[in-house]
Design a protein around this motif. Structure first.
Motif, PDB file in Angstrom:
ATOM      1  N   ARG A 162      21.038 -29.421 -12.618  1.00 39.66           N
ATOM      2  CA  ARG A 162      21.914 -29.530 -11.457  1.00 39.66           C
ATOM      3  C   ARG A 162      21.343 -30.452 -10.369  1.00 39.66           C
ATOM      4  O   ARG A 162      22.015 -31.333  -9.874  1.00 39.66           O
ATOM      5  CB  ARG A 162      22.208 -28.157 -10.851  1.00 39.66           C
ATOM      6  N   TYR A 219      29.269 -30.435 -12.777  1.00 35.23           N
ATOM      7  CA  TYR A 219      29.252 -29.121 -12.101  1.00 35.23           C
ATOM      8  C   TYR A 219      30.490 -28.908 -11.229  1.00 35.23           C
ATOM      9  O   TYR A 219      30.995 -27.790 -11.149  1.00 35.23           O
ATOM     10  CB  TYR A 219      27.958 -28.928 -11.297  1.00 35.23           C
ATOM     11  N   THR A 220      30.985 -29.980 -10.591  1.00 30.70           N
ATOM     12  CA  THR A 220      32.183 -29.752  -9.766  1.00 30.70           C
ATOM     13  C   THR A 220      33.419 -29.551 -10.636  1.00 30.70           C
ATOM     14  O   THR A 220      34.280 -28.727 -10.302  1.00 30.70           O
ATOM     15  CB  THR A 220      32.440 -30.896  -8.756  1.00 30.70           C
ATOM     16  N   ILE A 266      33.475 -28.229 -13.684  1.00 28.70           N
ATOM     17  CA  ILE A 266      33.396 -26.884 -14.274  1.00 28.70           C
ATOM     18  C   ILE A 266      33.685 -25.812 -13.218  1.00 28.70           C
ATOM     19  O   ILE A 266      34.399 -24.836 -13.485  1.00 28.70           O
ATOM     20  CB  ILE A 266      32.029 -26.656 -14.971  1.00 28.70           C
ATOM     21  N   ALA A 267      33.175 -26.003 -12.014  1.00 32.04           N
ATOM     22  CA  ALA A 267      33.478 -25.040 -10.938  1.00 32.04           C
ATOM     23  C   ALA A 267      34.979 -25.005 -10.680  1.00 32.04           C
ATOM     24  O   ALA A 267      35.581 -23.933 -10.515  1.00 32.04           O
ATOM     25  CB  ALA A 267      32.716 -25.413  -9.665  1.00 32.04           C
ATOM     26  N   GLY A 268      35.599 -26.195 -10.666  1.00 28.44           N
ATOM     27  CA  GLY A 268      37.046 -26.277 -10.448  1.00 28.44           C
ATOM     28  C   GLY A 268      37.826 -25.610 -11.568  1.00 28.44           C
ATOM     29  O   GLY A 268      38.773 -24.852 -11.320  1.00 28.44           O
ATOM     30  N   ARG A 289      36.793 -23.247 -13.564  1.00 27.87           N
ATOM     31  CA  ARG A 289      36.608 -21.781 -13.471  1.00 27.87           C
ATOM     32  C   ARG A 289      37.479 -21.202 -12.365  1.00 27.87           C
ATOM     33  O   ARG A 289      38.059 -20.122 -12.518  1.00 27.87           O
ATOM     34  CB  ARG A 289      35.139 -21.453 -13.190  1.00 27.87           C
ATOM     35  N   ASP A 290      37.572 -21.914 -11.248  1.00 28.70           N
ATOM     36  CA  ASP A 290      38.362 -21.418 -10.118  1.00 28.70           C
ATOM     37  C   ASP A 290      39.861 -21.366 -10.465  1.00 28.70           C
ATOM     38  O   ASP A 290      40.547 -20.406 -10.133  1.00 28.70           O
ATOM     39  CB  ASP A 290      38.110 -22.307  -8.897  1.00 28.70           C
ATOM     40  N   SER A 342      40.382 -18.472 -12.868  1.00 28.50           N
ATOM     41  CA  SER A 342      40.290 -17.187 -12.195  1.00 28.50           C
ATOM     42  C   SER A 342      41.540 -16.911 -11.342  1.00 28.50           C
ATOM     43  O   SER A 342      42.076 -15.788 -11.335  1.00 28.50           O
ATOM     44  CB  SER A 342      38.964 -17.157 -11.413  1.00 28.50           C
ATOM     45  N   GLN A 372      27.736 -22.625 -18.661  1.00 24.34           N
ATOM     46  CA  GLN A 372      27.836 -22.113 -17.291  1.00 24.34           C
ATOM     47  C   GLN A 372      28.458 -20.735 -17.222  1.00 24.34           C
ATOM     48  O   GLN A 372      28.130 -19.956 -16.337  1.00 24.34           O
ATOM     49  CB  GLN A 372      28.724 -23.063 -16.459  1.00 24.34           C
ATOM     50  N   ALA A 373      29.428 -20.483 -18.070  1.00 24.54           N
ATOM     51  CA  ALA A 373      30.191 -19.237 -17.993  1.00 24.54           C
ATOM     52  C   ALA A 373      30.620 -18.808 -19.397  1.00 24.54           C
ATOM     53  O   ALA A 373      31.791 -18.893 -19.750  1.00 24.54           O
ATOM     54  CB  ALA A 373      31.410 -19.435 -17.095  1.00 24.54           C
TER      55      ALA A 373
END
Ligand SMILES: Nc1ncnc2c1ncn2[C@@H]1O[C@H](COP(=O)(O)OP(=O)(O)O)[C@@H](O)[C@H]1O
Ligand SMILES: CC(C)(COP(=O)(O)O)[C@@H](O)C(=O)NCCC(=O)O
Ligand SMILES: [K+]
Length: 251
Positions: A171, A186-187, A189-191, A193-194, A197, A225-226
């Motif tokens: 990271r 990372y952004t 994947i974060a997006g 996941r969000d 969810s 990551q998840a």
């Protein structure tokens, strides 16, 4: 399926389905393909396929496209059928919705059940969700992984154009290449996941399908990551073709 980066092909050849991708084709190549098909010959030099392939005269060609200039090139072929939004029974479609998104979510719902969320990691990365009544809930559009890398490489003086990493990167990077890779991976994947969810907040039982040219790297990063989220996601390269298959059958 004509996407913004490539053509995606699916052929029922005898009893078997073959799929392949090509670049967008120049007008001269399309003219040659059309002449071959009209004569009942498979244009093996332009569209190489495994095995010996002949073609029925005036082979039927279904085209769905999000690139109008490319669609136009196929319209001289007599046996072409252009798939348009009005042929898709999805409710609540808005007029400028991409036909690829409509077909993918329709194919996903038809085969995996409703409600359903499709993540298409292509030139653009899109989310497209539909509910239990086959009604479009909506979605989102952002630049795909390739486009993010390309735009940084092309619109800055100091940043090189680089490839996606095979595995999830470190990271906090200490060099330019890995810093770009980290930032984008990372952004995104974060997006992703969000969005998943938020979708599950409304549709807790919903299937989530992942498709598109960058489905494999996205899935690999998500697994790292998840893993608990990745385990609930179905990766399916042919979603749009399942959608097309269903539309074509009901006509
Ligand atoms: N051989 C390839 N040529 C081009 N892009 C590829 C290839 N293999 C994988 N990709 C990835 O696919 C992404 C484009 O996805 P794709 O679904 O083919 O696009 P579209 O449907 O928008 O034309 C690019 O960002 C790239 O990273
Ligand atoms: C969002 C898209 C560019 C995705 O195209 P792709 O990445 O598959 O080439 C395409 O679905 C499109 O042009 N959509 C129109 C706008 C919309 O869906 O709202
Ligand atoms: K555009």
């Amino acid at each position: 399926m004509i996407g913004n980066s490539r053509l995606h092909w699916a052929g029922f050849i005898g009893e078997t389905l073959q799929t392949w991708d090509t670049n967008h084709l120049p007008a001269a190549a399309i003219k040659e393909i059309i002449e071959s098909w009209s004569a009942g010959i498979w244009p093996q030099e332009i569209l190489p396929l495994k095995g010996t392939v002949s073609a029925p005269r005036d082979l039927r060609l279904y085209v769905a496209s999000v690139v109008p200039t490319q669609t136009e090139l196929w319209q001289t072929y007599p046996a072409v059928r252009i798939i348009t939004l009005d042929q898709i029974p999805l409710l609540g479609i808005y007029p400028t919705l991409g036909i690829d998104r409509a077909l993918a979510v329709w194919g996903a719902g038809k085969i995996w059940g409703w409600p359903v969320l499709v993540i298409d990691a292509g030139t653009a990365l899109t989310f497209t969700g539909a509910d239990g009544n086959h009604q479009l809930v909506g979605g989102a559009i952002l630049p795909g992984l390739g486009l993010q890398l390309k735009s940084l490489g092309q619109k800055t003086a100091a940043l090189p154009e680089i490839e996606l990493p095979a595995e999830i990167p470190q990271r906090f990077a200490l060099n330019t290449k890995e810093a770009i890779q980290s930032g984008i991976v990372y952004t995104v994947i974060a997006g992703v996941r969000d969005f998943i969810s938020a979708w599950w907040d409304s549709y807790p039982e919903s299937r989530i399908l992942l498709t598109g040219g960058d489905r494999t790297p996205i899935f690999t990063y998500l697994q790292a990551q998840a893993p608990e989220v990745a385990a609930l996601i179905t990766v399916e390269p042919n979603l749009i073709f399942w959608g097309m298959h269903s539309i074509v059958n009901i006509q």
